[in-house]
Design a protein around this motif. Sequence first.
Motif, PDB file in Angstrom:
ATOM      1  N   ILE A   1      -1.578 -15.454  41.700  1.00  0.00           N
ATOM      2  CA  ILE A   1      -0.992 -15.418  43.036  1.00  0.00           C
ATOM      3  C   ILE A   1       0.520 -15.544  42.929  1.00  0.00           C
ATOM      4  CG2 ILE A   1      -0.868 -16.560  45.291  1.00  0.00           C
ATOM      5  CD1 ILE A   1      -3.515 -15.235  44.833  1.00  0.00           C
ATOM      6  N   THR A   2       1.211 -14.742  43.717  1.00  0.00           N
ATOM      7  CA  THR A   2       2.669 -14.820  43.762  1.00  0.00           C
ATOM      8  C   THR A   2       3.137 -14.442  45.166  1.00  0.00           C
ATOM      9  OG1 THR A   2       4.698 -14.150  42.603  1.00  0.00           O
ATOM     10  CG2 THR A   2       3.051 -12.435  43.025  1.00  0.00           C
ATOM     11  N   PHE A   3       4.433 -14.558  45.406  1.00  0.00           N
ATOM     12  CA  PHE A   3       4.945 -14.289  46.749  1.00  0.00           C
ATOM     13  C   PHE A   3       5.585 -12.908  46.804  1.00  0.00           C
ATOM     14  CE2 PHE A   3       7.545 -14.716  50.567  1.00  0.00           C
ATOM     15  CZ  PHE A   3       6.679 -15.405  51.404  1.00  0.00           C
TER      16      PHE A   3
ATOM     17  N   ASP B   1      -2.640 -21.232  48.305  1.00  0.00           N
ATOM     18  CA  ASP B   1      -1.965 -20.081  47.691  1.00  0.00           C
ATOM     19  C   ASP B   1      -0.564 -20.446  47.207  1.00  0.00           C
ATOM     20  OD1 ASP B   1      -4.184 -18.574  48.222  1.00  0.00           O
ATOM     21  OD2 ASP B   1      -3.347 -17.604  50.002  1.00  0.00           O
TER      22      ASP B   1
ATOM     23  N   TRP C   1       1.856 -14.654  50.244  1.00  0.00           N
ATOM     24  CA  TRP C   1       1.226 -14.911  48.947  1.00  0.00           C
ATOM     25  C   TRP C   1       0.114 -13.905  48.717  1.00  0.00           C
ATOM     26  CZ3 TRP C   1       2.263 -19.729  51.710  1.00  0.00           C
ATOM     27  CH2 TRP C   1       3.329 -20.458  51.148  1.00  0.00           C
TER      28      TRP C   1
ATOM     29  N   ALA D   1       0.894 -20.151  43.421  1.00  0.00           N
ATOM     30  CA  ALA D   1       2.104 -19.375  43.134  1.00  0.00           C
ATOM     31  C   ALA D   1       3.166 -20.227  42.461  1.00  0.00           C
ATOM     32  CB  ALA D   1       2.653 -18.763  44.423  1.00  0.00           C
TER      33      ALA D   1
ATOM     34  N   PHE E   1       8.465 -14.287  41.979  1.00  0.00           N
ATOM     35  CA  PHE E   1       7.874 -15.407  41.253  1.00  0.00           C
ATOM     36  C   PHE E   1       8.715 -16.669  41.392  1.00  0.00           C
ATOM     37  CE2 PHE E   1      10.832 -13.711  38.118  1.00  0.00           C
ATOM     38  CZ  PHE E   1      11.348 -14.856  37.530  1.00  0.00           C
TER      39      PHE E   1
ATOM     40  N   SER F   1       2.151 -20.256  38.723  1.00  0.00           N
ATOM     41  CA  SER F   1       2.398 -18.983  38.031  1.00  0.00           C
ATOM     42  C   SER F   1       3.888 -18.696  37.947  1.00  0.00           C
ATOM     43  CB  SER F   1       1.661 -17.836  38.731  1.00  0.00           C
ATOM     44  OG  SER F   1       2.153 -17.621  40.046  1.00  0.00           O
TER      45      SER F   1
END
Length: 245
Positions: A135-137, A213, A112, A217, A177, A220
Motif C-alpha cells: 500500500i502506498t499513497f 491503510d 492509499w 503505507a 512513498f 512500505s
Amino acid sequence: MRVAVVENMKNTPLGSLGIALAEANAELDIYQPYLDGRLPQSIFEHDALVVLGGEQDALDDANYPYLPALARLMQRFCEAGKAVMGICLGSQILARAYGAENHLGRQLEFGWKPVEKTEEGKADPLLSGLEADFITFEWHSDTFTLPQGACLLATSPLVRNQAFRLGRATYGTQFHFEASRAVVEGWTTGFEATIERMEPGWLQRHPDLAPVDGAAADASGLAIARNWVAMIEVATTKEPVAVGA
C-alpha cells in the motif's frame, strides 16, 4: 553525505524520506526553483538528488521555465552514477529527460492504493523487504510512457508505470512513498477543496482509512526510503600529496 532536494511547490515535506536521510546524517540543500528558478549548478557538490512532486505538469515550461534544466540535471546525475529519486512529478520529469512521453490528465489516482511489484521489482533493492503487493499513497492525474532502457519495478491496475529504475540508482516513483500519515494529515488541512474535487467524500473517510491503510503505507514508505538512501555513494577526495613526500 550531501543531498540536493528540489521542491516544485510549497507544502511538499520529505516525510518518510526525510526520516531515512536523517538516520544517515545527510546534509540537505533545499532548492525551490518555482520561486526563484535556482537549481544546483553542478553535479559534483552533491552525492544524490531528490525531486519532489508538484501541482504543475512535467511539460509546463511556459509557467515553470526551469523544467528543461531540471530534466537535464536529473539525467546528468544519473549518467554520473549518482543516486536520484524522482517522486510523482519528479518521476514524470525524469521520464521526460529520457525521451518518454508525458500523458497529461489521463488517469486520476488519489488516496492509499495497492501497488504490485513486477518480476524485476521483486529483485530490485529499492523494493527489498516489501510484500509483492503493498500500500502506498497516490495523488496524480498525469502519467508517462516508460523511458527506453528503463526497468519497470511496480505497477497498478489503473496506471501501469508506477516505479522504474535507470542506471545504477536512479528511480522514479509515480506514487508518494514519502507521504507518511503525518504528511497526508497536513495535506488534508492544506488542500481541502482540491481533495474534495478529486475524490468526493475522501476527507470524511480519512480518519477510518489512516489507521489501517495509512499505517501500511508508512511501513512500505520507510522501507523504500531506507533502501534508496543505502544506495547513495558518498564521494571521497584524496588529500593532496606534498611535493617530494
